[in-house]
Design a protein around this motif. Structure first.
Motif, PDB file in Angstrom:
ATOM      1  N   GLU A  11       7.530  12.139  -0.615  1.00  0.00           N
ATOM      2  CA  GLU A  11       6.765  11.819  -1.818  1.00  0.00           C
ATOM      3  C   GLU A  11       5.845  10.624  -1.618  1.00  0.00           C
ATOM      4  O   GLU A  11       4.757  10.576  -2.187  1.00  0.00           O
ATOM      5  CB  GLU A  11       7.707  11.557  -2.984  1.00  0.00           C
ATOM      6  N   SER A  12       6.301   9.638  -0.836  1.00  0.00           N
ATOM      7  CA  SER A  12       5.458   8.459  -0.656  1.00  0.00           C
ATOM      8  C   SER A  12       5.879   7.673   0.574  1.00  0.00           C
ATOM      9  O   SER A  12       7.025   7.757   1.021  1.00  0.00           O
ATOM     10  CB  SER A  12       5.520   7.545  -1.894  1.00  0.00           C
ATOM     11  N   VAL A  13       4.930   6.921   1.115  1.00  0.00           N
ATOM     12  CA  VAL A  13       5.172   5.950   2.174  1.00  0.00           C
ATOM     13  C   VAL A  13       4.537   4.642   1.725  1.00  0.00           C
ATOM     14  O   VAL A  13       3.326   4.589   1.453  1.00  0.00           O
ATOM     15  CB  VAL A  13       4.562   6.399   3.518  1.00  0.00           C
ATOM     16  N   THR A  14       5.346   3.600   1.604  1.00  0.00           N
ATOM     17  CA  THR A  14       4.871   2.308   1.111  1.00  0.00           C
ATOM     18  C   THR A  14       5.065   1.243   2.180  1.00  0.00           C
ATOM     19  O   THR A  14       6.163   1.112   2.728  1.00  0.00           O
ATOM     20  CB  THR A  14       5.628   1.895  -0.172  1.00  0.00           C
ATOM     21  N   ARG A  15       4.035   0.494   2.476  1.00  0.00           N
ATOM     22  CA  ARG A  15       4.100  -0.583   3.464  1.00  0.00           C
ATOM     23  C   ARG A  15       4.102  -1.934   2.752  1.00  0.00           C
ATOM     24  O   ARG A  15       3.340  -2.141   1.801  1.00  0.00           O
ATOM     25  CB  ARG A  15       2.920  -0.512   4.424  1.00  0.00           C
ATOM     26  N   LYS A  16       4.958  -2.829   3.230  1.00  0.00           N
ATOM     27  CA  LYS A  16       5.046  -4.175   2.672  1.00  0.00           C
ATOM     28  C   LYS A  16       5.294  -5.165   3.793  1.00  0.00           C
ATOM     29  O   LYS A  16       5.697  -4.792   4.895  1.00  0.00           O
ATOM     30  CB  LYS A  16       6.186  -4.273   1.648  1.00  0.00           C
ATOM     31  N   ASP A  17       5.070  -6.443   3.498  1.00  0.00           N
ATOM     32  CA  ASP A  17       5.435  -7.522   4.411  1.00  0.00           C
ATOM     33  C   ASP A  17       6.625  -8.255   3.818  1.00  0.00           C
ATOM     34  O   ASP A  17       6.551  -8.773   2.699  1.00  0.00           O
ATOM     35  CB  ASP A  17       4.266  -8.489   4.611  1.00  0.00           C
ATOM     36  N   GLY A  18       7.742  -8.288   4.574  1.00  0.00           N
ATOM     37  CA  GLY A  18       8.945  -8.968   4.127  1.00  0.00           C
ATOM     38  C   GLY A  18       9.230 -10.203   4.947  1.00  0.00           C
ATOM     39  O   GLY A  18       8.467 -10.578   5.850  1.00  0.00           O
ATOM     40  N   ARG A  19      10.355 -10.868   4.660  1.00  0.00           N
ATOM     41  CA  ARG A  19      10.745 -12.072   5.392  1.00  0.00           C
ATOM     42  C   ARG A  19      10.970 -11.775   6.864  1.00  0.00           C
ATOM     43  O   ARG A  19      10.750 -12.622   7.725  1.00  0.00           O
ATOM     44  CB  ARG A  19      12.023 -12.666   4.790  1.00  0.00           C
ATOM     45  N   SER A  20      11.402 -10.549   7.175  1.00  0.00           N
ATOM     46  CA  SER A  20      11.683 -10.183   8.559  1.00  0.00           C
ATOM     47  C   SER A  20      10.492  -9.530   9.249  1.00  0.00           C
ATOM     48  O   SER A  20      10.599  -9.090  10.389  1.00  0.00           O
ATOM     49  CB  SER A  20      12.883  -9.236   8.608  1.00  0.00           C
ATOM     50  N   GLY A  21       9.341  -9.452   8.552  1.00  0.00           N
ATOM     51  CA  GLY A  21       8.164  -8.842   9.141  1.00  0.00           C
ATOM     52  C   GLY A  21       7.727  -7.618   8.372  1.00  0.00           C
ATOM     53  O   GLY A  21       8.145  -7.393   7.231  1.00  0.00           O
ATOM     54  N   ARG A  40      10.020   7.584   0.845  1.00  0.00           N
ATOM     55  CA  ARG A  40      10.800   8.280  -0.187  1.00  0.00           C
ATOM     56  C   ARG A  40      10.692   9.782   0.039  1.00  0.00           C
ATOM     57  O   ARG A  40       9.585  10.341   0.098  1.00  0.00           O
ATOM     58  CB  ARG A  40      10.314   7.922  -1.591  1.00  0.00           C
ATOM     59  N   ILE A  41      11.863  10.422   0.160  1.00  0.00           N
ATOM     60  CA  ILE A  41      11.926  11.864   0.373  1.00  0.00           C
ATOM     61  C   ILE A  41      12.661  12.506  -0.794  1.00  0.00           C
ATOM     62  O   ILE A  41      13.717  12.018  -1.206  1.00  0.00           O
ATOM     63  CB  ILE A  41      12.672  12.200   1.681  1.00  0.00           C
ATOM     64  N   ARG A  42      12.109  13.577  -1.319  1.00  0.00           N
ATOM     65  CA  ARG A  42      12.788  14.338  -2.364  1.00  0.00           C
ATOM     66  C   ARG A  42      13.352  15.621  -1.758  1.00  0.00           C
ATOM     67  O   ARG A  42      12.669  16.329  -1.006  1.00  0.00           O
ATOM     68  CB  ARG A  42      11.836  14.700  -3.508  1.00  0.00           C
ATOM     69  N   HIS A  43      14.603  15.908  -2.084  1.00  0.00           N
ATOM     70  CA  HIS A  43      15.268  17.124  -1.636  1.00  0.00           C
ATOM     71  C   HIS A  43      15.671  17.934  -2.867  1.00  0.00           C
ATOM     72  O   HIS A  43      16.223  17.376  -3.824  1.00  0.00           O
ATOM     73  CB  HIS A  43      16.531  16.814  -0.831  1.00  0.00           C
ATOM     74  N   MET A  92       0.850  -1.183   0.000  1.00  0.00           N
ATOM     75  CA  MET A  92       0.000   0.000   0.000  1.00  0.00           C
ATOM     76  C   MET A  92       0.887   1.235   0.000  1.00  0.00           C
ATOM     77  O   MET A  92       1.766   1.378   0.839  1.00  0.00           O
ATOM     78  CB  MET A  92      -0.902   0.006   1.237  1.00  0.00           C
ATOM     79  N   THR A  93       0.644   2.105  -0.956  1.00  0.00           N
ATOM     80  CA  THR A  93       1.417   3.334  -1.071  1.00  0.00           C
ATOM     81  C   THR A  93       0.541   4.533  -0.749  1.00  0.00           C
ATOM     82  O   THR A  93      -0.576   4.642  -1.248  1.00  0.00           O
ATOM     83  CB  THR A  93       1.998   3.491  -2.483  1.00  0.00           C
ATOM     84  N   GLN A  94       1.047   5.412   0.084  1.00  0.00           N
ATOM     85  CA  GLN A  94       0.348   6.637   0.429  1.00  0.00           C
ATOM     86  C   GLN A  94       1.160   7.819  -0.075  1.00  0.00           C
ATOM     87  O   GLN A  94       2.394   7.800  -0.033  1.00  0.00           O
ATOM     88  CB  GLN A  94       0.159   6.752   1.946  1.00  0.00           C
ATOM     89  N   THR A  95       0.490   8.855  -0.538  1.00  0.00           N
ATOM     90  CA  THR A  95       1.167  10.067  -0.993  1.00  0.00           C
ATOM     91  C   THR A  95       1.106  11.115   0.107  1.00  0.00           C
ATOM     92  O   THR A  95       0.056  11.343   0.699  1.00  0.00           O
ATOM     93  CB  THR A  95       0.518  10.606  -2.284  1.00  0.00           C
ATOM     94  N   HIS A  96       2.235  11.745   0.390  1.00  0.00           N
ATOM     95  CA  HIS A  96       2.313  12.764   1.431  1.00  0.00           C
ATOM     96  C   HIS A  96       2.789  14.072   0.828  1.00  0.00           C
ATOM     97  O   HIS A  96       3.610  14.089  -0.079  1.00  0.00           O
ATOM     98  CB  HIS A  96       3.276  12.330   2.539  1.00  0.00           C
ATOM     99  N   VAL A  98      14.123   2.812   4.880  1.00  0.00           N
ATOM    100  CA  VAL A  98      13.286   1.659   5.214  1.00  0.00           C
ATOM    101  C   VAL A  98      13.212   1.530   6.725  1.00  0.00           C
ATOM    102  O   VAL A  98      14.206   1.698   7.428  1.00  0.00           O
ATOM    103  CB  VAL A  98      13.818   0.360   4.559  1.00  0.00           C
ATOM    104  N   TYR A  99      12.019   1.264   7.211  1.00  0.00           N
ATOM    105  CA  TYR A  99      11.778   1.044   8.634  1.00  0.00           C
ATOM    106  C   TYR A  99      11.240  -0.372   8.810  1.00  0.00           C
ATOM    107  O   TYR A  99      10.393  -0.824   8.021  1.00  0.00           O
ATOM    108  CB  TYR A  99      10.761   2.056   9.167  1.00  0.00           C
ATOM    109  N   ARG A 100      11.731  -1.062   9.844  1.00  0.00           N
ATOM    110  CA  ARG A 100      11.252  -2.419  10.085  1.00  0.00           C
ATOM    111  C   ARG A 100      11.117  -2.671  11.579  1.00  0.00           C
ATOM    112  O   ARG A 100      11.565  -1.883  12.409  1.00  0.00           O
ATOM    113  CB  ARG A 100      12.176  -3.446   9.433  1.00  0.00           C
ATOM    114  N   SER A 101      10.510  -3.799  11.905  1.00  0.00           N
ATOM    115  CA  SER A 101      10.257  -4.148  13.297  1.00  0.00           C
ATOM    116  C   SER A 101      11.498  -4.759  13.931  1.00  0.00           C
ATOM    117  O   SER A 101      12.510  -5.002  13.264  1.00  0.00           O
ATOM    118  CB  SER A 101       9.083  -5.128  13.390  1.00  0.00           C
ATOM    119  N   GLU A 102      11.428  -5.031  15.211  1.00  0.00           N
ATOM    120  CA  GLU A 102      12.526  -5.663  15.923  1.00  0.00           C
ATOM    121  C   GLU A 102      12.673  -7.118  15.486  1.00  0.00           C
ATOM    122  O   GLU A 102      11.708  -7.772  15.089  1.00  0.00           O
ATOM    123  CB  GLU A 102      12.265  -5.635  17.441  1.00  0.00           C
TER     124      GLU A 102
END
Length: 264
Positions: free
Chosen positions: A103-113, A119-122, A1-5, A139-143
């Motif tokens: 520009e965007s925040v995208t959430r996914k499920d990976g092997r690690s959770g 994505r930030i544009r400067h 799921m991608t959100q536009t900010h 990228v942000y992920r869980s413990e």
């Protein structure tokens, strides 16, 4: 799921030449930057500080999420990739303005959770003209969770250089870039909390080395660079900077690829 900010941030800096010469010295380069000089490629990462008071910092030393970057409930942060367009020379000692937009925040499920990609544009302007555009992927992920596989690096380089890293360089680069992430200077935290083998070499520091090498190999100012981090490099290991026809990569001590880049 991608959100536009549309959230944005504007920072200003006078591009102090002393800060650039400090980075040149830390990297073992000839100190050459003075007021009016074009900055070496990627040196903009030591400018546009946004220091926060202690109460606005998270346990990892980064600014608490929920300000400019949204809080997605995922505590571990990594620099995944980036793209830089150099429109013209960025000059030392000349006031500059940087506008940053999520520009965007995208959430996914990976092997690690669960994972979240931000994505930030400067865009940086000097004297009313755009001189640099950059896209930064975090990228942000869980413990916990399994460690990602480390890809094997190519061995077909036409030019190579071995570079060394130590606590002092990591400290100096953290200070110059106002990067408080504790994985770069707090060994117990890096090992016990974020489960790294040792202190972690900054992704932007590896990208910095590749861009300096690329500019030398191309024999001209860079116009575009895309890079991607693929495995962490930790102390006390050296790394090999590799080049072949516009492609550059960092090979780690066991043959793993730590970063790859394409530049022109």
């Amino acid at each position: 799921m991608t959100q536009t900010h549309s959230q944005s941030q504007i920072l200003n800096d006078v591009m102090d030449p002393a800060r650039a010469t400090a980075l040149q010295a830390a990297l073992g380069l000839n100190v050459s930057v003075e007021a009016g000089s074009p900055l070496p490629p990627f040196f903009h990462h030591i400018y546009f500080w946004d220091p926060q008071p202690p109460e606005n910092l998270g346990r990892d030393g980064h600014p608490t999420l929920g300000g400019f970057v949204p809080d997605m409930g995922l505590p571990r942060r990594m620099w995944a990739a980036g793209r830089v367009l150099f429109h013209g020379p960025l000059l030392a000692g000349v006031k500059a303005e940087k506008t940053s937009v999520i520009e965007s925040v995208t959430r996914k499920d990976g092997r690690s959770g669960p994972l979240a990609f931000v994505r930030i544009r400067h865009d940086i302007r000097q004297r009313g003209t755009g001189v640099l555009s950059e896209w930064q992927d975090l990228v942000y992920r869980s413990e916990g969770g399994p460690k990602p596989e480390r890809p094997v690096a190519r061995t077909d380089e036409t030019h190579a250089k071995t570079v060394s890293f130590n606590n002092t360089l990591l400290f100096r680069y953290s200070a110059l870039s106002m990067n408080g992430h504790r994985i770069h200077y707090d060994r117990p935290y890096a090992k016990r909390v974020e489960k790294y083998e040792d202190l972690v070499v900054h992704g932007p520091l590896l990208a910095q080395h590749l861009m300096l090498m690329g500019a030398r190999q191309l024999g001209k100012p860079l116009t575009e660079v895309s890079y991607r981090a693929t495995a962490p490099l930790t102390l006390p290991h050296d790394a090999t900077l590799c080049w072949n026809d516009g492609t550059a990569w960092v090979r780690g001590p066991n043959g793993e690829q730590c970063m790859e880049a394409v530049m022109r």
